[in-house]
Design a protein around this motif. Sequence first.
Motif, PDB file in Angstrom:
ATOM      1  N   LYS A  67       0.824  -1.211   0.000  1.00  0.00           N
ATOM      2  CA  LYS A  67       0.000   0.000   0.000  1.00  0.00           C
ATOM      3  C   LYS A  67       0.858   1.260   0.000  1.00  0.00           C
ATOM      4  CE  LYS A  67      -4.144  -1.912   2.183  1.00  0.00           C
ATOM      5  NZ  LYS A  67      -5.040  -1.868   3.370  1.00  0.00           N
ATOM      6  N   ILE A  68       1.958   1.213   0.746  1.00  0.00           N
ATOM      7  CA  ILE A  68       2.848   2.367   0.823  1.00  0.00           C
ATOM      8  C   ILE A  68       3.487   2.649  -0.533  1.00  0.00           C
ATOM      9  CG2 ILE A  68       5.084   3.081   1.764  1.00  0.00           C
ATOM     10  CD1 ILE A  68       4.213   1.878   4.437  1.00  0.00           C
ATOM     11  N   ILE A  69       3.957   1.601  -1.202  1.00  0.00           N
ATOM     12  CA  ILE A  69       4.565   1.771  -2.523  1.00  0.00           C
ATOM     13  C   ILE A  69       3.544   2.323  -3.516  1.00  0.00           C
ATOM     14  CG2 ILE A  69       5.607   0.567  -4.490  1.00  0.00           C
ATOM     15  CD1 ILE A  69       7.510   0.815  -2.140  1.00  0.00           C
ATOM     16  N   TRP A  70       2.346   1.773  -3.489  1.00  0.00           N
ATOM     17  CA  TRP A  70       1.300   2.246  -4.401  1.00  0.00           C
ATOM     18  C   TRP A  70       0.938   3.701  -4.117  1.00  0.00           C
ATOM     19  CZ3 TRP A  70      -2.600  -0.869  -7.423  1.00  0.00           C
ATOM     20  CH2 TRP A  70      -2.033  -2.084  -7.848  1.00  0.00           C
ATOM     21  N   ASN A  71       1.004   4.104  -2.853  1.00  0.00           N
ATOM     22  CA  ASN A  71       0.715   5.485  -2.497  1.00  0.00           C
ATOM     23  C   ASN A  71       1.714   6.432  -3.149  1.00  0.00           C
ATOM     24  OD1 ASN A  71      -0.656   7.590  -1.157  1.00  0.00           O
ATOM     25  ND2 ASN A  71       0.737   7.488   0.582  1.00  0.00           N
ATOM     26  N   LEU A  72       2.980   6.031  -3.168  1.00  0.00           N
ATOM     27  CA  LEU A  72       3.978   6.858  -3.846  1.00  0.00           C
ATOM     28  C   LEU A  72       3.691   6.942  -5.340  1.00  0.00           C
ATOM     29  CD1 LEU A  72       6.654   8.366  -4.241  1.00  0.00           C
ATOM     30  CD2 LEU A  72       7.802   6.138  -4.335  1.00  0.00           C
ATOM     31  N   LEU A  73       3.443   5.810  -5.967  1.00  0.00           N
ATOM     32  CA  LEU A  73       3.283   5.793  -7.424  1.00  0.00           C
ATOM     33  C   LEU A  73       1.983   6.446  -7.888  1.00  0.00           C
ATOM     34  CD1 LEU A  73       4.466   2.152  -8.256  1.00  0.00           C
ATOM     35  CD2 LEU A  73       5.751   4.275  -8.553  1.00  0.00           C
ATOM     36  N   PHE A  74       0.882   6.143  -7.199  1.00  0.00           N
ATOM     37  CA  PHE A  74      -0.441   6.498  -7.723  1.00  0.00           C
ATOM     38  C   PHE A  74      -1.203   7.502  -6.884  1.00  0.00           C
ATOM     39  CE2 PHE A  74       0.191   1.832  -8.692  1.00  0.00           C
ATOM     40  CZ  PHE A  74       0.662   2.038  -9.985  1.00  0.00           C
ATOM     41  N   ASN A  75      -0.638   7.940  -5.765  1.00  0.00           N
ATOM     42  CA  ASN A  75      -1.293   8.883  -4.874  1.00  0.00           C
ATOM     43  C   ASN A  75      -2.657   8.329  -4.462  1.00  0.00           C
ATOM     44  OD1 ASN A  75      -1.639  11.166  -3.347  1.00  0.00           O
ATOM     45  ND2 ASN A  75      -1.985  12.569  -5.051  1.00  0.00           N
ATOM     46  N   ASN A  76      -3.736   9.037  -4.716  1.00  0.00           N
ATOM     47  CA  ASN A  76      -5.057   8.595  -4.284  1.00  0.00           C
ATOM     48  C   ASN A  76      -5.755   7.706  -5.308  1.00  0.00           C
ATOM     49  OD1 ASN A  76      -4.916  10.116  -1.852  1.00  0.00           O
ATOM     50  ND2 ASN A  76      -5.525  11.960  -2.960  1.00  0.00           N
ATOM     51  N   ASN A  77      -5.061   7.325  -6.350  1.00  0.00           N
ATOM     52  CA  ASN A  77      -5.680   6.546  -7.432  1.00  0.00           C
ATOM     53  C   ASN A  77      -5.400   5.049  -7.342  1.00  0.00           C
ATOM     54  OD1 ASN A  77      -6.907   8.730  -8.990  1.00  0.00           O
ATOM     55  ND2 ASN A  77      -4.798   9.395  -9.373  1.00  0.00           N
ATOM     56  N   GLY A  78      -4.801   4.612  -6.255  1.00  0.00           N
ATOM     57  CA  GLY A  78      -4.442   3.198  -6.135  1.00  0.00           C
ATOM     58  C   GLY A  78      -5.628   2.257  -6.242  1.00  0.00           C
ATOM     59  N   ASP A  79      -6.742   2.605  -5.621  1.00  0.00           N
ATOM     60  CA  ASP A  79      -7.922   1.735  -5.685  1.00  0.00           C
ATOM     61  C   ASP A  79      -8.450   1.633  -7.115  1.00  0.00           C
ATOM     62  OD1 ASP A  79      -7.828   1.194  -2.988  1.00  0.00           O
ATOM     63  OD2 ASP A  79      -9.334   2.694  -2.439  1.00  0.00           O
ATOM     64  N   LYS A  80      -8.375   2.725  -7.862  1.00  0.00           N
ATOM     65  CA  LYS A  80      -8.818   2.686  -9.256  1.00  0.00           C
ATOM     66  C   LYS A  80      -7.916   1.780 -10.088  1.00  0.00           C
ATOM     67  CE  LYS A  80     -10.917   7.286  -9.285  1.00  0.00           C
ATOM     68  NZ  LYS A  80     -10.868   8.649  -9.897  1.00  0.00           N
ATOM     69  N   VAL A  81      -6.618   1.859  -9.852  1.00  0.00           N
ATOM     70  CA  VAL A  81      -5.676   0.987 -10.566  1.00  0.00           C
ATOM     71  C   VAL A  81      -5.976  -0.468 -10.229  1.00  0.00           C
ATOM     72  CG1 VAL A  81      -3.251   0.341 -10.838  1.00  0.00           C
ATOM     73  CG2 VAL A  81      -3.886   2.755 -10.655  1.00  0.00           C
ATOM     74  N   ARG A  82      -6.211  -0.748  -8.957  1.00  0.00           N
ATOM     75  CA  ARG A  82      -6.534  -2.108  -8.541  1.00  0.00           C
ATOM     76  C   ARG A  82      -7.823  -2.582  -9.217  1.00  0.00           C
ATOM     77  NH1 ARG A  82      -2.852  -5.034  -6.325  1.00  0.00           N
ATOM     78  NH2 ARG A  82      -2.457  -3.609  -4.585  1.00  0.00           N
ATOM     79  N   GLY A  83      -8.781  -1.679  -9.363  1.00  0.00           N
ATOM     80  CA  GLY A  83     -10.023  -2.028 -10.039  1.00  0.00           C
ATOM     81  C   GLY A  83      -9.809  -2.365 -11.504  1.00  0.00           C
ATOM     82  N   PHE A  84      -8.953  -1.597 -12.180  1.00  0.00           N
ATOM     83  CA  PHE A  84      -8.647  -1.896 -13.588  1.00  0.00           C
ATOM     84  C   PHE A  84      -8.036  -3.288 -13.715  1.00  0.00           C
ATOM     85  CE2 PHE A  84      -7.824   2.927 -14.308  1.00  0.00           C
ATOM     86  CZ  PHE A  84      -9.190   3.161 -14.384  1.00  0.00           C
ATOM     87  N   LEU A  85      -7.138  -3.623 -12.786  1.00  0.00           N
ATOM     88  CA  LEU A  85      -6.490  -4.936 -12.836  1.00  0.00           C
ATOM     89  C   LEU A  85      -7.510  -6.062 -12.624  1.00  0.00           C
ATOM     90  CD1 LEU A  85      -3.252  -4.139 -10.796  1.00  0.00           C
ATOM     91  CD2 LEU A  85      -3.370  -4.609 -13.237  1.00  0.00           C
ATOM     92  N   LYS A  86      -8.433  -5.858 -11.706  1.00  0.00           N
ATOM     93  CA  LYS A  86      -9.435  -6.889 -11.428  1.00  0.00           C
ATOM     94  C   LYS A  86     -10.336  -7.149 -12.630  1.00  0.00           C
ATOM     95  CE  LYS A  86      -9.678  -6.331  -6.397  1.00  0.00           C
ATOM     96  NZ  LYS A  86     -10.526  -5.913  -5.249  1.00  0.00           N
ATOM     97  N   GLU A  87     -10.496  -6.154 -13.494  1.00  0.00           N
ATOM     98  CA  GLU A  87     -11.359  -6.302 -14.669  1.00  0.00           C
ATOM     99  C   GLU A  87     -10.714  -7.115 -15.785  1.00  0.00           C
ATOM    100  OE1 GLU A  87     -12.206  -2.348 -15.860  1.00  0.00           O
ATOM    101  OE2 GLU A  87     -13.546  -1.918 -14.168  1.00  0.00           O
ATOM    102  N   ILE A  88      -9.393  -7.349 -15.687  1.00  0.00           N
ATOM    103  CA  ILE A  88      -8.685  -8.060 -16.750  1.00  0.00           C
ATOM    104  C   ILE A  88      -9.133  -9.511 -16.814  1.00  0.00           C
ATOM    105  CG2 ILE A  88      -6.412  -8.906 -17.475  1.00  0.00           C
ATOM    106  CD1 ILE A  88      -5.245  -6.279 -16.334  1.00  0.00           C
TER     107      ILE A  88
END
Length: 203
Positions: A67-88
């Motif tokens: 979560k910490i690493i994702w916070n650096l990379l994606f700021n507040n968009n981490g959950d959205k990125v995770r959602g895109f991955l789940k749709e694959i």
Amino acid sequence: MIDSEYEKFVSEMSGMFKPQKETTRVIIGESPYPDGKNLTKFPGYPYNEVAFLRSAVAVGPTNRTVKIIWNLLFNNNGDKVRGFLKEIKDPGATSTREEYLAKYLADEQGMYLVNAFADIKCHNISKDLKILSRSSRNVTYLVVGKNAASAIRFFSQNKILYIIHPSARGKSYSLVNEQWRDFNHKGNGIYDASTNVIKEFRL
């Protein structure tokens, strides 16, 4: 990896993050996760292992690091990125689908995630770091943790930023919060200011 699913993922990510292909950025972690669930050896990626990204969902302290690493990379968009991955829709993919993310970071952001050591005790330099040392010029590095810092002395021709390891505890815990949660670290001669880290490595 299914091309059509990857193209869809890239399209979704590009709606949030501007591609940055002009420069190469590398985040150097210390060692593989203790449970051995780093992404490894997937087609098209130039390194054997992907630091910080996983082939299985993280739990416990490892989940906190993720979560910490994702916070650096994606700021507040981490959950959205995770959602895109789940749709694959790819029956041959890992459960996290994070190989799609690793490819996106490489292809669209010029960003690679590499571990400095091959073992969790940080005794043996990884093959990936050796490959990186022979081939990389004009690269910006973010070195995560003191053990990783000890392994990159031969990268002096490149721009290098340093940040504390997110799993540090004890007296270093306040620095972890400054550098990984609040991003308000001013720089102390050892670790770089949060503004510089974010400028270079946040998408």
